[in-house]
Motif scaffolding. Structure first.
Motif, PDB file in Angstrom:
ATOM      1  N   PRO A  21     -12.963  -5.694  69.947  1.00 45.48           N
ATOM      2  CA  PRO A  21     -14.370  -6.112  69.909  1.00 45.48           C
ATOM      3  C   PRO A  21     -15.293  -4.905  69.752  1.00 45.48           C
ATOM      4  O   PRO A  21     -15.160  -3.904  70.459  1.00 45.48           O
ATOM      5  N   VAL A  22     -16.211  -5.003  68.794  1.00 43.34           N
ATOM      6  CA  VAL A  22     -17.185  -3.940  68.561  1.00 43.34           C
ATOM      7  C   VAL A  22     -18.582  -4.539  68.609  1.00 43.34           C
ATOM      8  O   VAL A  22     -18.843  -5.587  68.012  1.00 43.34           O
ATOM      9  N   THR A  47     -13.160   1.207  74.227  1.00 47.63           N
ATOM     10  CA  THR A  47     -12.728   2.566  74.567  1.00 47.63           C
ATOM     11  C   THR A  47     -13.830   3.609  74.535  1.00 47.63           C
ATOM     12  O   THR A  47     -13.683   4.674  75.133  1.00 47.63           O
ATOM     13  N   SER A  48     -14.944   3.317  73.841  1.00 48.68           N
ATOM     14  CA  SER A  48     -15.969   4.358  73.719  1.00 48.68           C
ATOM     15  C   SER A  48     -17.313   3.791  73.283  1.00 48.68           C
ATOM     16  O   SER A  48     -17.418   2.644  72.849  1.00 48.68           O
ATOM     17  N   ILE A  49     -18.324   4.641  73.414  1.00 48.31           N
ATOM     18  CA  ILE A  49     -19.648   4.390  72.850  1.00 48.31           C
ATOM     19  C   ILE A  49     -19.966   5.569  71.945  1.00 48.31           C
ATOM     20  O   ILE A  49     -19.983   6.714  72.396  1.00 48.31           O
TER      21      ILE A  49
END
Length: 343
Positions: A21-22, A47-49
């Protein structure tokens, strides 16, 4: 395409490609000039921004700008060579997603506007100490990329493979072809092209040339250089070409006495470039390519005006760029006169 539609399309596409999901947030339009569109956005995943910039084509191109695929690949080469430039993040070659190919790169801090870099008091300490050194050393690192090091054969040829023997001949021929495509005559440019043909220097080696290495494509703040931008005009060529382009009068933003980008002196820049590269800078070659650069920009600005006048891409920015053609013609002839009088 409006911002919300662009946000939704990128979000759906990245979710599909990355298999997680993004969420795309904080998206807004950045200045991209006459040919490019840039958007800042945040990509949120499990996992990240990441804060990134989406770069895509606006419409017509200036001279022979690279495709988004090739520009992205060049950015990877340059980043891997140790040049301070935004990290390339993602390439999408299909036009069907947002209407044109695009890529994502790291969003960096700073400003690139000419007036800020040449005159803002915030940069005074940096301008007096390391600005010239940083710009020169990063250019020297960029020039370590040579055709023999590039394994992507398609990219190698897209950057227009040339030799030390034919490069200047090819460059002048390309300019003549572009000039012939304009609807009006430019006798001053013809004169300059004729002079360049009879005064061409040798080329010491073929390296990757940025093609638009100038004030306006360097992101800076009070902490110094944050990154070199915009590789859409990269190609194989002569190292002196980039040095000359940076020294052109048009990129000094009113500070004409500071011949390097409106912020530095040539002797300091040459010394710093030579220190990093180990290769001497030839002042005559720089002036020759400065003449070539003014001719190239004169033709390019006339092309931009024609986009507006023909109705293909109406815009006040294109029209205002076009009116600068005569300034570049005058500057090229002034440089030729200076060389001739010095003999």
């Amino acid at each position: 395409m409006d911002i919300k539609e662009l946000q939704d399309k990128v979000e759906v596409h990245l979710t599909s490609v990355w298999k997680e999901p993004v969420k795309v947030t904080n998206i807004f339009h950045l200045s991209g000039g006459a040919c490019q569109d840039n958007y800042a956005l945040e990509i949120n995943s499990n996992t990240s921004i990441k804060s990134v910039v989406l770069r895509t084509d606006k419409g017509g191109s200036l001279l022979s700008s690279l495709s988004k695929r090739d520009e992205f690949k060049v950015a990877e080469l340059v980043h891997n060579a140790g040049v301070k430039t935004p990290t390339p993040v993602f390439l999408e070659e299909e036009s069907s997603i947002i209407g044109a190919p695009f890529f994502l790169m790291e969003k960096i801090a700073g400003k690139a506007t000419g007036r800020y870099i040449t005159k803002d008091k915030e940069l005074d300490p940096y301008r007096k100490t390391k600005m010239v050194s940083d710009i020169a050393s990063n250019l020297a690192k960029l020039h370590t990329v040579i055709p023999e090091f590039v394994t992507d054969e398609e990219l190698k040829h897209k950057l227009k493979l040339v030799t030390t023997n034919n490069y200047i001949t090819v460059a002048i021929s390309d300019l003549r072809q572009s000039l012939d495509g304009l609807p009006e005559a430019h006798p001053a440019i013809e004169l300059c092209l004729n002079w360049m043909e009879s005064h061409a220097p040798n080329v010491d080696s073929i390296v990757l040339v940025h093609g638009d290495y100038r004030t306006g494509n360097f992101m800076m703040n009070a902490n110094g250089l944050q990154g070199i931008l915009d590789f859409e005009f990269a190609h194989w060529g002569d190292r002196h070409e980039d040095i000359a382009w940076l020294c052109m009068r048009d990129w000094r933003f009113g500070r004409l006495n500071k011949e390097v980008g409106g912020f530095g002196d040539r002797k300091d820049f040459y010394r710093e470039y030579e220190t990093t590269s180990g290769i001497p800078v030839d002042p005559f070659k720089v002036t020759f390519w400065e003449i070539m650069g003014n001719v190239r920009w004169a033709i390019g600005s006339a092309q931009q005006a024609e986009r507006h006048l023909s109705g293909k891409d109406k815009g006040i920015e294109l029209a205002s760029i076009g009116r600068r053609t005569a300034e570049m013609e005058w500057e090229a002839m002034r440089l030729i006169e200076e060389l001739e009088n010095a003999v």
